[in-house]
Design an enzyme around this catalytic site. Structure first.
Site, PDB file in Angstrom:
ATOM      1  N   LYS A  16      -5.110   1.681 -18.246  1.00  0.00           N
ATOM      2  CA  LYS A  16      -3.517   1.164 -17.136  1.00  0.00           C
ATOM      3  C   LYS A  16      -2.549   0.216 -17.841  1.00  0.00           C
ATOM      4  CE  LYS A  16      -4.287  -1.710 -13.955  1.00  0.00           C
ATOM      5  NZ  LYS A  16      -4.293  -2.863 -12.495  1.00  0.00           N
ATOM      6  N   HIS A  67      -3.762   2.860  -6.517  1.00  0.00           N
ATOM      7  CA  HIS A  67      -2.550   2.971  -5.099  1.00  0.00           C
ATOM      8  C   HIS A  67      -2.682   4.066  -5.258  1.00  0.00           C
ATOM      9  CE1 HIS A  67      -1.741  -0.432  -2.483  1.00  0.00           C
ATOM     10  NE2 HIS A  67      -1.889  -0.980  -4.220  1.00  0.00           N
TER      11      HIS A  67
END
Length: 262
Positions: A146, A166
């Site tokens: 990420k 999310h």
């Protein structure tokens, strides 16, 4: 200007969602409410971002921002952090939690950079391609896919679909990644087995299927906790589509949910 991206392969061969057109449609619908996001002209310090991401792990935004601010206030340069006694750094960032571990990771990165390049900087990443940025960053403890994708997307103009909690949740709710049942069924067949469904494998899948031109805007709309989708569709809500292709939150039309929230 975005650099051309090498084509990637999904870890879920044969799973054909989302299509590029589906992503474009969903982006258009979301952008009507949350605005299309475009890169700004400002330039961040890459090392600031990497250290800030490490400090943000397993804590709140408030505590991680406080830890970063105190670190910069106590040690104005990264060379000072590199050469400081670990106990001093730990004391300064303690409010962010896991201070001994995070100090070790941060100082290891700084010392390696200085040893290899003669300077405590990551600005050289701006000239690298997408895969090289991942390779350079993910050799360090505390830095995952990420963070690498975020550096690629925001600092190196390499399209890269960063997946946080999310995006991972929305992808599963929309059927943009296989369910455990679909994976189990597929893996009973004779084709290439699908790996475990994790944030990293879903990242690889979405990065392979999303159009490069939409990765930046979609990531921000899906992750912005102040002006994006998480404001009306949090961890306890369910994102979906209705029979007309519209977006729903807990079965209610997105426009109605947004209107009620405002």
């Amino acid at each position: 200007r975005l650099k051309p991206s090498a084509s990637a392969e999904s870890p879920f061969p044969g799973f054909h969602r989302p299509t590029a057109n589906e992503v474009r449609q969903v982006h258009q619908l979301l952008a009507q409410h949350f605005g299309e996001r475009r890169p700004g002209k400002g330039k961040r310090n890459i090392l600031d971002t990497v250290v800030g991401t490490i400090l943000s792990q397993n804590t709140t935004n408030t505590n991680s921002h406080r830890a970063f601010s105190q670190l910069k206030e106590s040690f104005p340069t990264w060379d000072q952090v590199r050469t400081a006694r670990p106990a001093r750094v730990q004391k300064v960032i303690r409010c962010g939690g896991l201070a001994p571990k995070k100090t070790k990771w941060i100082q290891s990165i700084l010392k390696t950079l200085h040893k290899e390049r003669g300077e405590t900087s990551m600005e050289f990443l701006r000239k690298l391609d997408k895969a090289s940025v991942h390779q350079q960053l993910e050799r360090f403890q505390g830095v995952g896919k990420k963070t690498s994708a975020i550096i690629n997307m925001f600092d190196c103009q390499n399209p890269d679909m960063a997946v946080d909690t999310h995006v991972f949740r929305y992808a599963l709710q929309l059927g943009w990644a296989p369910s455990e049942e679909e994976r189990a069924k597929h893996n009973k067949g004779s084709g290439k087995p699908w790996p475990t469904i994790t944030r990293d494998t879903v990242y690889a899948h979405l990065d392979a299927t999303f159009p490069d031109s939409l990765k930046y805007s979609m990531h921000l709309i899906l992750t912005d906790t102040e002006g994006g989708l998480p404001v009306v569709c949090g961890a306890r809500n369910d994102l979906g589509r209705n029979e007309k292709g519209g977006i729903t939150v807990d079965g209610k039309a997105l426009k109605d949910v947004v209107k009620a929230e405002l």
